[in-house]
Scaffold this motif. Structure first.
Motif, PDB file in Angstrom:
ATOM      1  N   ALA A 103       0.829  -1.153   0.101  1.00  0.00           N
ATOM      2  CA  ALA A 103      -0.069   0.150  -0.005  1.00  0.00           C
ATOM      3  C   ALA A 103       0.964   1.229  -0.062  1.00  0.00           C
ATOM      4  O   ALA A 103       0.368   2.177  -0.797  1.00  0.00           O
ATOM      5  CB  ALA A 103      -1.044  -0.098   1.043  1.00  0.00           C
ATOM      6  N   TYR A 107       1.104   4.224  -2.575  1.00  0.00           N
ATOM      7  CA  TYR A 107       0.896   5.655  -2.140  1.00  0.00           C
ATOM      8  C   TYR A 107       2.266   6.607  -2.421  1.00  0.00           C
ATOM      9  O   TYR A 107       2.101   7.705  -2.877  1.00  0.00           O
ATOM     10  CB  TYR A 107       0.630   5.591  -0.780  1.00  0.00           C
ATOM     11  N   ASN A 165       0.142   5.498   7.218  1.00  0.00           N
ATOM     12  CA  ASN A 165      -0.923   4.546   6.656  1.00  0.00           C
ATOM     13  C   ASN A 165      -2.391   5.009   6.765  1.00  0.00           C
ATOM     14  O   ASN A 165      -3.180   5.041   5.939  1.00  0.00           O
ATOM     15  CB  ASN A 165      -0.883   2.986   7.110  1.00  0.00           C
ATOM     16  N   ALA A 166      -2.658   5.556   8.123  1.00  0.00           N
ATOM     17  CA  ALA A 166      -3.998   6.382   7.996  1.00  0.00           C
ATOM     18  C   ALA A 166      -4.126   7.249   7.324  1.00  0.00           C
ATOM     19  O   ALA A 166      -5.456   7.447   6.788  1.00  0.00           O
ATOM     20  CB  ALA A 166      -4.049   6.708   9.757  1.00  0.00           C
ATOM     21  N   HIS A 168      -3.135   7.735   4.160  1.00  0.00           N
ATOM     22  CA  HIS A 168      -3.627   6.894   3.246  1.00  0.00           C
ATOM     23  C   HIS A 168      -4.893   6.513   2.933  1.00  0.00           C
ATOM     24  O   HIS A 168      -5.721   6.499   1.961  1.00  0.00           O
ATOM     25  CB  HIS A 168      -2.769   5.941   2.733  1.00  0.00           C
ATOM     26  N   GLY A 169      -5.318   5.742   4.221  1.00  0.00           N
ATOM     27  CA  GLY A 169      -6.749   5.200   4.112  1.00  0.00           C
ATOM     28  C   GLY A 169      -7.611   6.225   4.095  1.00  0.00           C
ATOM     29  O   GLY A 169      -8.984   5.941   3.982  1.00  0.00           O
ATOM     30  N   ARG A 172     -10.268   7.083   1.716  1.00  0.00           N
ATOM     31  CA  ARG A 172     -11.643   6.288   1.623  1.00  0.00           C
ATOM     32  C   ARG A 172     -12.462   6.220   2.594  1.00  0.00           C
ATOM     33  O   ARG A 172     -13.205   5.412   2.647  1.00  0.00           O
ATOM     34  CB  ARG A 172     -11.055   5.167   0.865  1.00  0.00           C
ATOM     35  N   ALA A 176     -11.489   3.197   6.872  1.00  0.00           N
ATOM     36  CA  ALA A 176     -10.142   2.465   6.042  1.00  0.00           C
ATOM     37  C   ALA A 176      -8.892   3.181   6.582  1.00  0.00           C
ATOM     38  O   ALA A 176      -7.812   2.224   6.749  1.00  0.00           O
ATOM     39  CB  ALA A 176     -10.490   2.754   4.588  1.00  0.00           C
ATOM     40  N   GLY A 177      -8.830   4.245   7.006  1.00  0.00           N
ATOM     41  CA  GLY A 177      -7.579   4.882   7.738  1.00  0.00           C
ATOM     42  C   GLY A 177      -7.314   4.116   8.910  1.00  0.00           C
ATOM     43  O   GLY A 177      -5.923   3.866   8.874  1.00  0.00           O
ATOM     44  N   MET A 180      -6.079   0.583   8.008  1.00  0.00           N
ATOM     45  CA  MET A 180      -4.699   0.367   7.370  1.00  0.00           C
ATOM     46  C   MET A 180      -3.581   0.719   8.369  1.00  0.00           C
ATOM     47  O   MET A 180      -2.527   0.337   8.560  1.00  0.00           O
ATOM     48  CB  MET A 180      -4.600   1.273   6.208  1.00  0.00           C
ATOM     49  N   SER A 184      -0.525  -1.640   9.737  1.00  0.00           N
ATOM     50  CA  SER A 184       0.628  -1.556   9.487  1.00  0.00           C
ATOM     51  C   SER A 184       1.653  -1.628  10.460  1.00  0.00           C
ATOM     52  O   SER A 184       3.031  -2.049  10.579  1.00  0.00           O
ATOM     53  CB  SER A 184       0.742   0.206   9.046  1.00  0.00           C
TER      54      SER A 184
END
Length: 393
Positions: A103, A107, A165-166, A168-169, A172, A176-177, A180, A184
């Motif tokens: 992911a 990203y 990662n949060a 990135h999520g 959506r 999702a954040g 993710m 991680s």
């Protein structure tokens, strides 16, 4: 003889010669056939022997390989049994790393708008795992080595991975954040809790706490002794710290002398040490009751501090002899009582010399001052203080 008879004789001789020739050739053929048969039989026997040896070697090799495979299977089985938790944790770690790294690679390529952005997992994911492995490696080499720096790196890079990662999520949605971010760091958290810092038995934790408390109190006593130490300076200007042996309590980073229990024998004096050395030369010198006494280096020791015996008595360049046991006359038998009485008489003489030299003021001297000046125990200092205040007694 007629010519017919000669011809018949010649024919008979030729026939006999032919017969003998044929017999000779037949014998040679039989001999050759016999030799060939023996050679063939020897070849067959040799081939059979070689085949048997090859079969035995093949069977032995098969048995050896079977044993090796059995040992390997047993070793793998034992390893798997003893590392069940490790296997599960590392499986979680691998899944977490693969999902988060893939992911983050996509990203990173999007954020940096460059193929080099795919290297982002090397910072977010591989960074925290590098510190996690460093914690495990450091503890495997030395269990007492501090690893707080590596652990701080784990949590710093773990926080970075979670936040990245949060973020990135979150594009959506919140759920999702959150998922993710948790994925991680799930692997490294499980690794640190179960493998890098395995749980210890209750008895081991209690023993470690006691050892840490004892070490802390010993260090506190050494620091307090250093604060209250006096300095002895020789004619050349060289200084040496001196300490007052005894039994103390630590109160507010200071040593406070306490009175020893009269029913418990104290550490041996110099005469006891000398007698023990003469009677048992192979045994170490007696250590008394095991109580800690402050040594000349500021640490904690159980033996009497070293003294300089080049002079006969106390003076300005030599401190008074120090004793590690409180002086209690008549405590343990007649011989000990005589020695204690003689030692107390020496203390009384030294007290008079100290008063005459001005080292002790009879009107203001305290028990602690007398004990520190004469390097004696608190009980003896109390008796001397009472005699100093009431000479008529």
């Amino acid at each position: 003889m007629s010519w017919q008879d000669e011809m018949r004789a010649n024919r008979a001789a030729k026939a006999e010669a032919a017969r003998l020739q044929q017999q000779t050739e037949t014998g040679n053929d039989i001999a050759l056939m016999h030799a060939a048969g023996q050679e063939a039989r020897a070849d067959r026997e040799l081939a059979a022997d070689l085949a048997a040896k090859a079969k035995d070697a093949a069977d032995a090799e098969r048995v050896r390989r079977k044993g090796v495979r059995a040992k390997r299977r047993a070793a793998v089985k034992d390893f798997a049994k003893s590392h069940v938790v490790d296997g599960l944790i590392y499986a979680i770690a691998v899944v977490s790393f693969v999902m988060a790294a893939s992911a983050m690679a996509g990203y990173g390529a999007t954020v940096y708008d460059s193929p080099l952005g795919k290297l982002l997992p090397l910072i977010t994911e591989l960074g925290m795992w590098a510190f996690a492995v460093a914690v495990l490696a450091a503890r495997s080499k030395d269990k007492t080595r501090p690893v707080w720096g590596y652990q701080a790196g784990v949590w710093v890079f773990g926080t970075l991975a979670f936040v990245t990662n949060a973020v990135h999520g979150l594009a959506r949605g919140f759920d999702a954040g959150l998922i993710m971010g948790v994925v991680s760091v799930a692997g490294v958290i499980a690794h640190q809790l179960a493998i890098a810092t395995p749980p210890r038995p209750a008895a081991q934790r209690a023993a470690d706490k006691l050892a840490a408390a004892a070490a802390a109190k010993t260090n506190a006593a050494a620091r307090a002794a250093l604060k209250s130490a006096t300095a002895q300076v020789d004619a050349a200007g060289n200084a040496r710290l001196t300490y007052a042996p005894g039994t103390y309590e630590i109160r507010r980073s200071r040593l406070v002398a306490v009175e020893a229990d009269p029913d418990v024998p104290g550490p041996p004096d110099a005469m006891d040490v000398a007698l023990a050395a003469l009677l048992n030369p192979d045994r170490p010198a007696p250590r008394g009751d095991g109580g800690s006494v402050l040594g000349s280096d500021g640490g904690v020791a159980t033996a009497e501090a070293p003294r300089d015996d080049t002079t006969d008595g106390p003076g300005p360049d030599r401190p008074a002899p120090r004793r590690t046991a409180p002086d209690r006359p008549g405590k343990s038998g007649g011989g000990r009582a005589v020695r204690d009485a003689a030692h107390f008489a020496q203390l009384r003489t030294r007290l008079a010399e100290a008063v005459a030299a001005g080292d002790i003021d009879p009107a203001k001297a305290s028990i602690y001052a007398i004990a520190k000046t004469l390097h004696c125990g608190k009980p003896a200092a109390k008796r001397l203080h009472a005699e100093l205040r009431n000479p008529q007694d």
